[in-house]
Write an enzyme that holds these catalytic residues in place. Structure first.
Site, mmCIF file in Angstrom:
data_model
loop_
_atom_site.group_PDB
_atom_site.id
_atom_site.type_symbol
_atom_site.label_atom_id
_atom_site.label_comp_id
_atom_site.label_asym_id
_atom_site.label_seq_id
_atom_site.Cartn_x
_atom_site.Cartn_y
_atom_site.Cartn_z
ATOM 1 N N GLY A 240 -22.305 0.673 0.924
ATOM 2 C CA GLY A 240 -22.594 1.473 1.827
ATOM 3 C C GLY A 240 -22.083 1.691 2.988
ATOM 4 O O GLY A 240 -21.578 0.234 3.697
ATOM 5 N N HIS A 241 -22.206 2.593 4.072
ATOM 6 C CA HIS A 241 -21.722 2.570 5.322
ATOM 7 C C HIS A 241 -22.581 1.255 6.250
ATOM 8 O O HIS A 241 -23.594 1.287 6.008
ATOM 9 C CB HIS A 241 -21.414 4.236 5.810
#
Length: 347
Positions: A240-241
């Protein structure tokens, strides 16, 4: 360049170790059960020792301790037979170097820097202002969008994609279908709908990073998502970011790392692991396959496992024994409760 056929003495001259027996020629590495006289095999786990006696392998890589049990066999004695096997396999399967040139169907946008030593395959795309290092291989249908920077000898396999503004270190390898730098999952609720938050960061991969097929590493919301030197990520992994992953960590297939997770260096994360977001995992942590990581791990060197909840590996192993007996234990508990109740009634 090692020849297609080489002797045990040639191998040990290149890699170290000690050969014993005849200085035979071998052509490839094979498992003990499949190896023939022209092959070299290895014994890394003592539980497979019996297979050595049945193996037709011409030579076997063993530890010094194991070697004493195989008099009469052709051996290479090494401190770490498994690592030595890997190095021998590399000798017979050398890294493919770039053949300089740009395929006629490839697109290289104005302002891109592509050294003559790079290989750009059919229908590949290099965006404007992107800079490639020496000896890169951008294979068929791979895409590097604008304003990226790739170090020397980066390999993008067919259909791999690197989004705009990302940075890849030296000797990075991205396998087919992987996407580096797609938008992170950032949304703000606007009362009756979701408002997308622009993902203005990018992705930075260190040197010697390898990313498996169909793995996604999302770009950061404001700062970069980063992966440290030497880290290896398997197929079908979601990062994920805003995640920060340290150096020389390995992550197995089908693992999902939620946004803003920090993972230390030299961690081992098994397949199918899932984490909540915004937690930290200390250096040298080992997480067993299928574990749900619900909180930070702050002490280095822990070995953790458990579908839910996560716990110390030894504790989980003890508890797992009882899982299949829960129904039986529940019946016994109810019986004891009934007996206790009956006893009180008779007093």
């Amino acid at each position: 360049m090692i020849p297609a056929t080489c002797t045990l003495s040639q191998i040990t001259a290149r890699l170290g170790g000690e050969w014993r027996g005849e200085d035979i020629s071998v052509t490839a590495v094979r498992p003990l059960a499949d190896a023939q006289a022209e092959h070299i095999s290895f014994l890394a786990n003592p539980k497979y020792k019996a297979e050595v006696h049945d193996s037709s392998a011409g030579a076997i890589i063993v530890s010094a301790k194991a070697a004493d049990g195989f008099e009469g066999r052709n051996l290479i004695v090494a401190d770490d037979p498994y690592l030595y096997f890997a190095k021998v396999a590399r000798l017979f399967s050398p890294v493919v170097k770039a053949r300089g040139g740009i395929h006629p169907t490839a697109v290289v946008e104005p302002g891109a820097t592509v050294p003559a030593s790079c290989e750009i395959g059919a229908n590949a795309y290099i965006g404007a202002n992107t800079v490639l290092g020496e000896g890169c291989r951008i294979l068929a249908n791979a895409v590097v969008q604008h304003d990226c920077k790739l170090g020397d000898e980066v390999v993008l396999h067919p259909n791999a994609v690197v989004y705009y503004g990302c940075t890849l270190g030296r000797h990075v390898e991205i396998h087919s279908g992987a996407v580096i730098g797609a938008d992170g999952f950032g949304l703000a609720f606007a009362g009756d709908s979701w408002f997308k938050i622009p993902q203005t960061g990018a992705v930075t991969l260190g040197d010697d990073v390898e990313i498996g097929s169909n793995t996604n590493i999302d770009r950061g919301a404001m700062s970069d998502t980063t992966v440290g030197n030497g880290t290896k990520i398997d197929n079908q992994v979601q990062i994920g970011h805003n995640c920060k992953i340290g150096s020389h960590t390995v992550i197995a297939a089908k693992t999902g790392i939620s946004g803003s997770v920090t993972i230390g260096s030299y961690c081992i994360i098994g397949g199918g692991v899932g984490t909540v977001g915004h937690i930290e995992i200390a250096d040298k942590t080992t997480i067993g396959g299928g574990t749900s990581v619900t909180h930070s791990i702050t002490e280095s060197g822990k070995h953790l496992a458990g579908i839910f909840p996560m716990s110390e590996h030894k504790e989980w192993a003890r508890n797992a024994v009882y899982i299949h007996r829960l129904s039986e234990m529940n019946k016994r508990l109810k019986t004891l409760e009934q007996q206790l109740s009956d006893s009180k009634d008779t007093q």
